[in-house]
Design a protein around this motif. Structure first.
Motif, short mmCIF file in Angstrom:
data_model
loop_
_atom_site.label_atom_id
_atom_site.label_comp_id
_atom_site.label_asym_id
_atom_site.label_seq_id
_atom_site.Cartn_x
_atom_site.Cartn_y
_atom_site.Cartn_z
N CYS A 217 0.83 -1.22 0.00
CA CYS A 217 0.00 0.00 0.00
C CYS A 217 0.86 1.26 0.00
O CYS A 217 0.52 2.26 -0.64
CB CYS A 217 -0.95 -0.01 1.20
SG CYS A 217 -2.18 -1.32 1.11
N VAL B 115 -6.36 6.41 -1.41
CA VAL B 115 -5.67 5.23 -0.90
C VAL B 115 -5.60 5.28 0.63
O VAL B 115 -5.94 4.31 1.31
CB VAL B 115 -4.25 5.12 -1.50
CG1 VAL B 115 -3.41 4.10 -0.75
CG2 VAL B 115 -4.32 4.75 -2.97
N LEU C 141 -7.88 2.82 3.23
CA LEU C 141 -7.20 1.91 4.15
C LEU C 141 -7.45 2.27 5.60
O LEU C 141 -7.66 1.38 6.44
CB LEU C 141 -5.71 1.88 3.84
CG LEU C 141 -5.40 1.16 2.54
CD1 LEU C 141 -3.98 1.40 2.09
CD2 LEU C 141 -5.66 -0.33 2.69
N MET D 224 3.39 1.08 5.80
CA MET D 224 2.89 1.97 4.75
C MET D 224 3.58 3.33 4.82
O MET D 224 4.03 3.86 3.80
CB MET D 224 1.38 2.11 4.86
CG MET D 224 0.75 2.81 3.69
SD MET D 224 -1.05 2.68 3.81
CE MET D 224 -1.53 3.69 2.42
#
Length: 183
Positions: free
Chosen positions: A74, A103, A107, A152
């Motif tokens: 990610c 994004v 998430l 991430m």
């Protein structure tokens, strides 16, 4: 903070990281060491506040590693959606737009939604799944999500460092401009 529910923990952690990332990356932003370090520090604080144990029995390490792996993927995706370029002032900038924000929002929302569902919608199913797959309690899930966030953010930071390094080394064309850094 151990008295907080998994949902409250996920909400606070996700909202904090999301706010810092979007505040520092949306729009045209100069790439600075402090900008990159700020989000890493935020995740380190989240880990210190919310990771109370590190389950190692059964398949707990595997689930936590999966969280790290998903976070790296990610983070790479987010990094691709954060183009970098050298400005007319010679400094390096990124431009975070809708896709980049999406994004992070998706998430973060998914982490919070899972935590809520674990407490309210599919508690029994999650307990059964945990027993069948030798996962040792709610900490293993919380840690997997926190480690996913850490991976991430670190991956996004590594992508920014790489883009900045490439742009600093890139030759300037005759018009005095450069091509954007590749992902």
């Amino acid at each position: 903070m151990s008295h907080l529910s998994q949902f409250a923990t996920a909400l606070i952690a996700s909202a904090t990281i999301l706010t810092i990332i979007l505040a520092t990356d949306l729009g045209r932003r100069r790439v600075t060491n402090m900008r990159m370090l700020r989000s890493v520090i935020a995740v380190a604080i989240i880990i210190a506040l919310f990771v109370h144990s590190f389950p190692t029995s059964g398949n707990a390490p595997s689930l936590q590693l999966i969280g790290l792996g998903v976070g790296v993927i990610c983070g790479l995706t987010a990094g691709v959606l954060l183009p970098a370029h050298r400005g007319s002032d010679g400094l390096i900038y990124t431009t975070g737009g809708f896709g980049y924000a999406l994004v992070w929002i998706v998430l973060s929302s998914a982490r919070v939604l899972f935590a809520y569902g674990a407490e309210h919608w599919f508690t029994e199913g999650l307990i059964r799944f945990s027993i069948e797959n030798q996962l040792s309690g709610p900490d293993v899930y919380a840690n997997a999500f926190v480690f996913m966030s850490l991976a991430m953010v670190l991956t996004r930071t590594a992508v920014l460092v790489t883009k900045r390094r490439r742009l600093r080394r890139a030759p300037v064309d005759a018009a005095g401009t450069e091509q954007p850094a590749a992902a």
